[in-house]
Write an enzyme that holds these catalytic residues in place. Structure first.
Site, PDB file in Angstrom:
ATOM      1  N   THR A 159      -4.065  -3.252   1.662  1.00 51.84           N
ATOM      2  CA  THR A 159      -2.562  -3.460   1.900  1.00 51.84           C
ATOM      3  C   THR A 159      -2.575  -5.203   1.719  1.00 51.84           C
ATOM      4  OG1 THR A 159      -2.390  -1.485   3.233  1.00 51.84           O
ATOM      5  CG2 THR A 159      -0.753  -3.135   3.232  1.00 51.84           C
ATOM      6  N   LYS A 198       3.663   0.911   0.552  1.00 51.95           N
ATOM      7  CA  LYS A 198       2.786   1.066   1.615  1.00 51.95           C
ATOM      8  C   LYS A 198       2.971   0.353   2.771  1.00 51.95           C
ATOM      9  CE  LYS A 198      -1.064   2.033   4.033  1.00 51.95           C
ATOM     10  NZ  LYS A 198      -2.290   1.389   3.526  1.00 51.95           N
TER      11      LYS A 198
END
Length: 266
Positions: free
Chosen positions: A92, A167
């Site tokens: 991420t 995300k």
């Protein structure tokens, strides 16, 4: 059977890599040799370097912690990868990082997919992760058979960087839900309702959420210090692509501060 590789054998990356072994030949690399030992025992190859892994594999997954690590690993692996191979970023990170890497990959004839995941290590072990993808249709189609070894809900959301945007919002929403849970139980206690009774009631009522369930299991906010560090990172990422005082960050902050973890700047 495909030649697949994986870098980033942490609590989430390791079970992803194990799942990728189903019907494929796996090569792994890690800074710590002890992290690769279980994979060698399962029959995987262990590369001596990032470059060696890149040259050996047609599909490489990367799941390291932050932007600097992703850029370092990909900067070393891309020159070694064959034309037509694919690099999937499961970390991420900032969308711009994946956009930049997609351009660098294209110059070398390599496809890049940003594909962060949600569900944690239990879902990775079960093969039921959600995979949020950004990249070309060609990259998505080529990666899909490998992604299906560990993912259940797998969605192409747009060009490179789109998966990261989704995300980041998802993780910031989790942090916000935990922040609201923290505030709600504190308010209930202030109104004379026992915390344990209120927590049990909410989990059977319309106010429940996954974030609430996670928070309600904690003996104290400080027990979530490790997870809070990761959520702080993701809230910071959202601030970098939106604005620092967005609604999700505002809701998350009371709980994240109560964990004792310091908010670090990107």
């Amino acid at each position: 059977m495909a030649d697949v590789g994986f870098i980033g054998l942490g609590s989430q990356g390791a079970p992803i890599a194990v799942r990728m072994m189903a019907g494929n030949r796996l090569t792994v690399w890690a800074r710590r040799p002890e992290a690769t030992a279980p994979f060698r025992e399962k029959g995987a190859d262990v590369a001596a370097s990032i470059e060696e892994l890149g040259a050996a594999c047609e599909h490489v997954g990367v799941c390291v912690v932050n932007d600097a690590d992703v850029r370092e690993v990909c900067g070393r692996i891309l020159p070694a990868m064959r034309r037509g191979s694919l690099l999937a970023i499961h970390s991420t990170v900032l969308p711009q990082t994946c956009e930049d890497l997609a351009h660098a990959a294209a110059e070398r004839g390599v496809l890049l997919l940003d594909a962060p995941v949600s569900g944690g290590s239990p879902a990775a072990e079960a093969g039921t992760l959600t995979v949020m993808c950004g990249g070309s249709t060609a990259a998505f189609d080529q990666a899909l058979p490998i992604l299906q070894t560990f993912g259940h809900k797998i969605v192409l959301l747009g060009e490179a960087g789109a998966g990261q945007r989704a995300k980041i919002v998802n993780n910031a929403l989790l942090a916000a839900n935990m922040g609201l849970a923290y505030s709600a139980l504190a308010l209930a206690e202030g109104l004379g309702v026992a915390r344990s009774a209120m927590a049990d009631l909410i989990q059977h009522s319309s106010g429940r959420s996954f974030g609430f369930e996670v928070f309600a299991r904690l003996p104290s906010p400080s027990a979530f210090a490790h997870g809070a560090g990761l959520l702080f990172k993701d809230v910071n990422l959202l601030g970098a692509i939106a604005h620092q005082d967005n609604a999700l960050a505002t809701a998350a902050m009371p709980f994240l501060k109560a964990t004792g973890v310091t908010r670090e700047k990107l």
